[in-house]
Enzyme design. Structure first.
Site, short mmCIF file in Angstrom:
data_model
loop_
_atom_site.label_atom_id
_atom_site.label_comp_id
_atom_site.label_asym_id
_atom_site.label_seq_id
_atom_site.Cartn_x
_atom_site.Cartn_y
_atom_site.Cartn_z
N HIS A 1 40.37 33.78 43.31
CA HIS A 1 39.37 33.59 44.39
C HIS A 1 38.49 32.37 44.19
CE1 HIS A 1 40.57 37.29 46.29
NE2 HIS A 1 40.46 37.92 45.14
N SER B 1 39.98 42.71 47.37
CA SER B 1 40.99 41.72 46.98
C SER B 1 42.39 42.21 47.36
CB SER B 1 40.86 41.38 45.49
OG SER B 1 41.67 40.29 45.14
N LEU B 2 43.29 42.46 46.37
CA LEU B 2 44.63 42.93 46.73
C LEU B 2 44.56 44.24 47.52
CD1 LEU B 2 46.24 45.50 45.16
CD2 LEU B 2 45.64 44.09 43.22
N GLN C 1 41.74 34.38 51.94
CA GLN C 1 41.26 35.28 50.89
C GLN C 1 41.66 34.82 49.49
OE1 GLN C 1 43.30 38.30 49.16
NE2 GLN C 1 42.16 40.00 50.07
N GLN D 1 42.53 44.68 41.59
CA GLN D 1 43.11 44.49 40.26
C GLN D 1 42.11 44.91 39.19
OE1 GLN D 1 45.50 41.09 40.20
NE2 GLN D 1 45.91 41.09 38.03
N ARG E 1 52.37 37.32 45.74
CA ARG E 1 50.96 36.92 45.56
C ARG E 1 50.60 36.88 44.08
NH1 ARG E 1 45.86 39.64 45.43
NH2 ARG E 1 44.20 38.64 46.67
#
Length: 311
Positions: free
Chosen positions: A203, A94-95, A252, A9, A119
């Site tokens: 996170h 991440s994503l 995660q 992101q 998500r």
């Protein structure tokens, strides 16, 4: 050895994917499949904006994935270069881990899009606006960032969220705790502490409601063994077992993105070349971690054609 990597992101921008879609039916097919899976015209939002809508987490996450997978599909379809033949590992920030899994065919594209839409919605809903914050500590290693977070927490949540390497660690948690950490970081010798313009504290433990939502969704999702091993964010180690992939994706959401360690582990495994899809974000980050590595970013048709010609 070569790793294909996928951005996270923050790499979204109005106009993303438009030129690629104009040049390639393979790219257009990706965007159409994502639109159909989500029941929205995400491709138009990516191409035309407005930027505020594209930046919303629930739109940015599937958009960044779609853009990256479009670049990969163009390489595979138009360039005749298959991931399974040219990549030894995949990884994503991440994503981007979902994009990596999609690229390696552990998830199909429609499933990936729906999971990332959920998500994004779940992460946004997990913490009321204004209660959480994130900040980048520049000139801090991971151990120092963890120590600062521990001291600043004072009973609230304050965690190292992203270990990006090159002396950049992103922290996340309750707004007041993150502000205390930023003030404390100056005393601890950190060069700069910058608040990040994010809509939620990603996170960290405050994301537990989102982790619960993803656990439920991932339990129902079909996951196959990836074509090549995926370096997982939370372990910085390769994973290929579908059940373990499912478990690590849940972890995660609240866990640290161990990007520096992932890159170091891939280099230790023999990777000398990293190829980023859809953005030019991870390449510079990787060069700070592994200066001797070769990095290439595939964003435009020209990028993809040049890369394919060089193989």
């Amino acid at each position: 050895m070569r790793a294909f990597v996928f951005p996270g992101q923050g790499s979204q921008a109005v106009g993303m994917g438009a030129a690629l879609a104009a040049a390639s039916t393979a790219a257009r097919a990706v965007f159409q499949e994502v639109d159909d899976a989500l029941g929205q015209n995400l491709a138009r939002l990516m191409a035309e904006g407005p930027a505020d809508d594209l930046t919303l987490t629930e739109n940015a996450q599937p958009a960044i994935m779609a853009n990256a997978i479009a670049a990969l599909r163009v390489l595979e379809t138009d360039g005749g270069i298959r991931l399974v033949d040219k990549a030894d590992f995949v990884a994503g920030h991440s994503l981007g881990e979902y994009s990596a899994l999609c690229g390696a065919q552990a998830f199909d594209l429609a499933t990936t899009a729906r999971l990332l839409k959920l998500r994004g919605q779940a992460m946004q809903a997990a913490v009321p606006v204004g209660e959480g914050a994130m900040a980048a500590l520049l000139g801090a290693d991971y151990a120092l960032a963890e120590a600062i977070c521990a001291e600043a927490a004072e009973g609230e949540v304050c965690q190292a969220a992203n270990d990006n390497g090159g002396g950049q660690v992103v922290i996340s948690g309750h707004k007041a705790a993150v502000e205390r950490a930023m003030a404390l970081s100056k005393e601890k010798g950190v060069k700069r502490a910058l608040p990040l313009p994010v809509s939620a504290p990603f996170h960290c433990a405050l994301m537990q409601p989102a982790a619960d939502a993803m656990a439920e969704a991932l339990a129902k999702a079909a996951i196959r063994a990836p074509l090549v091993p995926v370096y997982a964010n939370v372990t910085a180690a390769p994973v290929a077992d579908p059940d373990q992939i499912r478990e690590l994706l849940v972890m995660q959401v609240t866990g640290t993105v161990r990007w520096r360690e992932s890159v170091e582990a891939m280099v230790a495994a023999g990777v000398t070349e990293f190829v980023e899809f859809g953005a030019k974000v991870l390449g510079p980050m990787i060069k700070r971690i592994a200066p001797d590595a070769t990095t290439t970013s595939l964003v435009t048709m020209a990028d993809i054609e040049a890369f394919a010609a060089g193989l």
